[in-house]
Design a protein around this motif. Structure first.
Motif, mmCIF file in Angstrom:
data_model
loop_
_atom_site.group_PDB
_atom_site.id
_atom_site.type_symbol
_atom_site.label_atom_id
_atom_site.label_comp_id
_atom_site.label_asym_id
_atom_site.label_seq_id
_atom_site.Cartn_x
_atom_site.Cartn_y
_atom_site.Cartn_z
ATOM 1 N N MET B 1 -34.544 29.787 7.546
ATOM 2 C CA MET B 1 -33.963 30.836 8.459
ATOM 3 C C MET B 1 -33.400 30.005 9.856
ATOM 4 S SD MET B 1 -33.925 33.875 7.297
ATOM 5 C CE MET B 1 -34.001 33.772 5.537
ATOM 6 N N SER B 2 -32.578 30.374 10.321
ATOM 7 C CA SER B 2 -32.258 29.940 11.860
ATOM 8 C C SER B 2 -33.020 30.381 12.705
ATOM 9 C CB SER B 2 -30.746 30.410 12.000
ATOM 10 O OG SER B 2 -30.671 31.586 11.917
ATOM 11 N N ASP B 3 -33.117 29.995 13.927
ATOM 12 C CA ASP B 3 -33.916 30.307 14.958
ATOM 13 C C ASP B 3 -33.193 30.934 16.208
ATOM 14 O OD1 ASP B 3 -34.979 27.279 15.150
ATOM 15 O OD2 ASP B 3 -33.304 27.929 16.108
ATOM 16 N N ASP B 4 -31.834 31.066 15.996
ATOM 17 C CA ASP B 4 -30.840 31.720 16.936
ATOM 18 C C ASP B 4 -31.274 32.893 17.218
ATOM 19 O OD1 ASP B 4 -29.760 29.143 16.759
ATOM 20 O OD2 ASP B 4 -28.180 29.948 15.490
ATOM 21 N N SER B 5 -31.067 33.346 18.788
ATOM 22 C CA SER B 5 -31.286 34.772 19.131
ATOM 23 C C SER B 5 -29.911 35.723 18.323
ATOM 24 C CB SER B 5 -31.381 34.866 20.223
ATOM 25 O OG SER B 5 -30.346 34.726 20.870
ATOM 26 N N LEU B 6 -30.196 36.963 18.094
ATOM 27 C CA LEU B 6 -29.210 37.829 17.673
ATOM 28 C C LEU B 6 -27.818 37.728 18.603
ATOM 29 C CD1 LEU B 6 -31.323 40.885 16.563
ATOM 30 C CD2 LEU B 6 -29.973 38.944 15.356
ATOM 31 N N GLY B 7 -28.224 37.661 20.053
ATOM 32 C CA GLY B 7 -27.028 37.629 21.253
ATOM 33 C C GLY B 7 -26.437 36.464 20.889
ATOM 34 N N PHE B 8 -27.242 35.389 20.638
ATOM 35 C CA PHE B 8 -26.456 34.152 20.577
ATOM 36 C C PHE B 8 -25.414 34.075 19.117
ATOM 37 C CE2 PHE B 8 -25.855 29.685 19.189
ATOM 38 C CZ PHE B 8 -25.202 29.139 20.186
ATOM 39 N N ILE B 9 -26.005 34.617 18.068
ATOM 40 C CA ILE B 9 -25.029 34.468 16.851
ATOM 41 C C ILE B 9 -23.948 35.531 17.205
ATOM 42 C CG2 ILE B 9 -25.258 35.635 14.464
ATOM 43 C CD1 ILE B 9 -28.099 34.810 14.355
ATOM 44 N N PHE B 10 -23.832 36.414 17.965
ATOM 45 C CA PHE B 10 -22.906 37.410 18.133
ATOM 46 C C PHE B 10 -21.916 36.455 19.091
ATOM 47 C CE2 PHE B 10 -20.426 40.461 20.693
ATOM 48 C CZ PHE B 10 -19.898 41.401 19.607
ATOM 49 N N LEU B 11 -22.230 36.056 20.167
ATOM 50 C CA LEU B 11 -21.183 35.129 20.823
ATOM 51 C C LEU B 11 -20.721 33.895 20.427
ATOM 52 C CD1 LEU B 11 -22.761 34.723 24.368
ATOM 53 C CD2 LEU B 11 -20.711 35.719 23.828
ATOM 54 N N ASN B 12 -21.659 33.381 19.269
ATOM 55 C CA ASN B 12 -21.113 32.175 18.743
ATOM 56 C C ASN B 12 -19.989 32.659 17.802
ATOM 57 O OD1 ASN B 12 -21.071 29.363 17.601
ATOM 58 N ND2 ASN B 12 -22.567 30.084 16.073
ATOM 59 N N ALA B 13 -20.156 33.738 16.839
ATOM 60 C CA ALA B 13 -19.075 34.244 15.960
ATOM 61 C C ALA B 13 -17.938 34.672 16.811
ATOM 62 C CB ALA B 13 -19.611 35.254 14.967
ATOM 63 N N CYS B 14 -18.153 35.231 17.785
ATOM 64 C CA CYS B 14 -16.947 36.171 18.691
ATOM 65 C C CYS B 14 -16.324 35.145 19.325
ATOM 66 C CB CYS B 14 -17.651 37.048 19.382
ATOM 67 S SG CYS B 14 -16.324 38.012 20.234
ATOM 68 N N ILE B 15 -16.698 34.114 20.275
ATOM 69 C CA ILE B 15 -15.918 33.238 21.000
ATOM 70 C C ILE B 15 -16.112 31.931 21.013
ATOM 71 C CG2 ILE B 15 -15.863 32.823 23.632
ATOM 72 C CD1 ILE B 15 -16.580 35.589 24.464
ATOM 73 N N ILE B 16 -17.252 31.191 20.760
ATOM 74 C CA ILE B 16 -17.580 29.896 20.885
ATOM 75 C C ILE B 16 -16.839 29.337 19.725
ATOM 76 C CG2 ILE B 16 -19.047 27.928 21.148
ATOM 77 C CD1 ILE B 16 -21.222 30.073 22.080
ATOM 78 N N ASN B 17 -17.036 29.839 18.394
ATOM 79 C CA ASN B 17 -16.487 29.551 17.309
ATOM 80 C C ASN B 17 -15.811 30.627 16.519
ATOM 81 O OD1 ASN B 17 -17.453 26.772 16.611
ATOM 82 N ND2 ASN B 17 -19.468 27.666 16.295
ATOM 83 N N ASN B 18 -14.886 30.911 17.538
ATOM 84 C CA ASN B 18 -13.946 31.974 17.163
ATOM 85 C C ASN B 18 -13.228 31.786 15.575
ATOM 86 O OD1 ASN B 18 -11.145 33.474 16.858
ATOM 87 N ND2 ASN B 18 -12.201 34.364 18.604
ATOM 88 N N PHE B 19 -13.315 32.788 14.923
ATOM 89 C CA PHE B 19 -12.828 32.657 13.453
ATOM 90 C C PHE B 19 -11.465 32.298 13.501
ATOM 91 C CE2 PHE B 19 -15.729 34.039 9.793
ATOM 92 C CZ PHE B 19 -16.896 33.801 10.339
ATOM 93 N N VAL B 20 -10.495 32.870 14.171
ATOM 94 C CA VAL B 20 -9.136 32.552 13.831
ATOM 95 C C VAL B 20 -8.833 31.045 14.835
ATOM 96 C CG1 VAL B 20 -6.670 33.091 14.410
ATOM 97 C CG2 VAL B 20 -8.393 34.883 13.933
ATOM 98 N N LEU B 21 -9.232 31.016 16.221
ATOM 99 C CA LEU B 21 -8.690 29.959 16.877
ATOM 100 C C LEU B 21 -9.566 28.535 16.630
ATOM 101 C CD1 LEU B 21 -8.115 32.081 19.785
ATOM 102 C CD2 LEU B 21 -6.526 31.114 18.357
ATOM 103 N N SER B 22 -10.685 28.760 16.315
ATOM 104 C CA SER B 22 -11.576 27.339 16.193
ATOM 105 C C SER B 22 -11.948 27.121 14.745
ATOM 106 C CB SER B 22 -12.863 27.278 16.728
ATOM 107 O OG SER B 22 -12.719 27.961 18.185
ATOM 108 N N SER B 23 -12.102 28.071 13.792
ATOM 109 C CA SER B 23 -12.276 27.798 12.436
ATOM 110 C C SER B 23 -11.207 28.000 11.628
ATOM 111 C CB SER B 23 -13.503 28.551 11.891
ATOM 112 O OG SER B 23 -14.482 28.741 12.779
#
Lengths: 214, 193
Positions: B1-23
């Protein structure tokens, strides 16, 4: 007048250039942009897609009279997913390094629109020989496009080709090229180049015609 | 299991590793339907909804497959689940909200071949997220996709009013703009690390 050999040659050749899946039809863009940060990744991805494309086209073409019309897309997807699973495990066995570099994009071949597109548009209407030729042409065209991108990105982003240093030690790598934006830029540049060439040849043709008329 | 907080998971998927523009997931709809703001935002919300449904289904299916020791069937199961959840969403929408169904039109069936959705299911499995994390991850990825699509459609609506060189009309220019947009999103790369 076209003889049968000419016709099958045409089926094969059109995927290479005239109907190139990436540069002309703009299909299957996700792997094109994502895995082309080096030549070796591009080649592995191209060959994996080529294999899935040929095998699933052959099977779809063999089963084209058996598959009921209503569930054909679902059947195609299951056929494609089967071959992708085969490729996924094979690459893992052959080279773990390449497998880790390509990541989820091997499994994502399932949703590559080229494969489903060829199954629906060509293999479901033609015999097995022609379908395999068509799939080979499209697959090689796709691999060629991946190599075009991978070559430019590795050369500019790393100064090397196939991990062999080409531009010498004094070359400052453009690291943006191997990062995500580089994919967009290089593909955009190729498309601009092709449309420039096309426009130029068309202009020449019209000029020639005009001078003939004149 | 990962130990990221829920807020970070959201931000990560939404902005940091944006599905379209980074992945680079879901490029086809990103290039195809980002011409108009209206259709782009509708498509974004439809994708977000399907992502949520298929992410939840994929979570349960993966648990089942792991218990039965049949992980090699994962890919086939996932794609079947996505295809049927798209169908389900289509049917439910047709019954309860015909207006929304009509406005989405052809986009709904097209979502099946959107690699962002299969990618989401594969990533959440690879990262070993639990149920709640999966839901948050799907929401984040969906909003990231919508965000990218909406920004792009805004840019393209502006661009269509300008006089560009004739060779740049069409996909070439769109890709260049997407590259610049992706460069902008790279600025978030260090966030949270």
């Amino acid at each position: 007048m076209s003889t049968p050999t000419n016709e099958s040659l045409d089926v094969f050749v059109k995927g290479l250039w005239r109907e190139n899946p990436v540069f002309v039809m703009l299909l299957g863009m996700c792997p094109v942009l994502a895995v082309t940060n080096s030549v070796i990744n591009a080649l592995a991805m191209g060959l994996a897609t080529l294999f899935v494309l040929v095998m699933s086209s052959a099977l779809v073409s063999l089963l084209r009279n058996v598959i009921p019309k209503q569930v054909r897309i679902a059947t195609y997807i299951v056929i494609i997913a089967t071959f992708v699973t085969v490729v996924d495990y094979s690459i893992q066995a052959i080279s773990l390094e390449v497998y880790l570099a390509l990541g989820a994009f091997i499994q994502l071949i399932v949703v590559n629109c080229i494969i489903l597109g060829r199954a629906e548009a060509f293999a479901s209407k033609n015999g097995i020989g022609k379908s395999i030729l068509d799939a080979l042409g499209m697959g090689i065209g796709f691999t060629f496009a991946l190599l075009c991108l991978g070559g430019v990105r590795e050369l500019l982003g790393n100064g090397s080709l196939l991990d062999i240093n080409i531009l010498g030690p004094h070359f400052e790598p453009w690291s943006v090229m191997i990062l995500p934006p580089g994919g967009f830029f290089v593909l955009g540049a190729w498309l601009l180049l092709f449309s420039w060439l096309k426009e130029r040849s068309e202009r020449r043709k019209t000029e020639k015609e005009a001078s003939h008329v004149g | 299991m990962s130990d990221d907080s829920l807020g970070f998971i959201f931000l990560n998927a939404c902005i940091i590793n944006n599905f379209v523009l980074s992945s680079f997931l879901g490029i086809c709809p990103f290039l195809g339907v980002s011409g108009k703001y209206e259709t782009a935002s509708r498509m974004g919300f439809a994708v977000m909804f399907v992502m949520l449904v298929s992410s939840v289904c994929a979570y349960f299916i993966n648990t089942l497959l792991v218990q039965l020791d049949m992980e090699y069937l994962r890919l086939i199961c996932y794609i079947a689940v996505i295809a049927s959840s798209v169908q389900l969403v289509e049917m439910v929408m047709k019954k309860y909200s015909p207006a929304l169904f009509r406005s989405l039109g052809i986009f709904l069936p097209l979502i099946t071949t959107n690699c962002a959705i299969l990618g989401l299911a594969l990533f959440q499995t690879a990262k070993g997220y639990n149920f709640l994390e999966c839901v948050v991850y799907a929401l984040g990825a969906g909003s990231g996709f919508t965000l990218a699509l909406v920004i792009m459609s805004g840019l393209r609506e502006q661009l269509s009013l300008h006089d560009v060189p004739s060779i740049a009309k069409g996909a070439g220019l769109t890709l260049m703009v997407a590259g610049i947009l992706s460069l902008a999103f790279m600025g978030f790369a260090g966030l949270g690390s």
